[in-house]
Design a protein around this motif. Structure first.
Motif: not given
Length: 118
Positions: A79-107
């Protein structure tokens, strides 16, 4: 450092914040390359594509949330990340995992462990 490099190239800026610069006018391709090279010499990086910029914003938000505040967030991390960045968390998480090769939760967990170590 960034301010100095912009001034050297004669580039005027509107805002200059940690990790982000808004210029008054479009930067020419030649000046962009020169700025990128000058920043690299200083250990900094010029991010051009939108995914890289979003990833940096995610990383900065996580670092701010975990390392630079003493209070526990009133909302969950998603919720914090979605609110701060203005994107749905699923989108943020999928994009992060795709680019960094690690899940957002693990990070996030890695940073929480680092904070406890200090």
């Amino acid at each position: 450092m960034v301010k100095e490099e912009l001034t050297k190239l004669g580039l005027d800026y509107v805002t200059l914040n940690l990790g982000m610069v808004e210029t008054k006018e479009e930067i020419t391709h030649e000046k962009r390359i020169q700025l990128k090279n000058n920043l690299l010499k200083s250990g900094l990086e010029l991010l051009d594509d939108k995914k890289s910029i979003l990833i940096e914003k995610i990383k900065n938000a996580i670092i701010e949330m975990i390392h630079h505040t003493d209070e526990i967030p009133k909302t969950n991390y998603s919720g914090y990340l979605s609110e701060k960045l203005g994107y749905d968390y699923t989108y943020l998480s999928n994009t992060f995992s795709e680019v960094k090769g690690i899940t957002l939760q693990h990070y996030i967990i890695k940073h929480k462990i680092e904070r406890v170590k200090v």
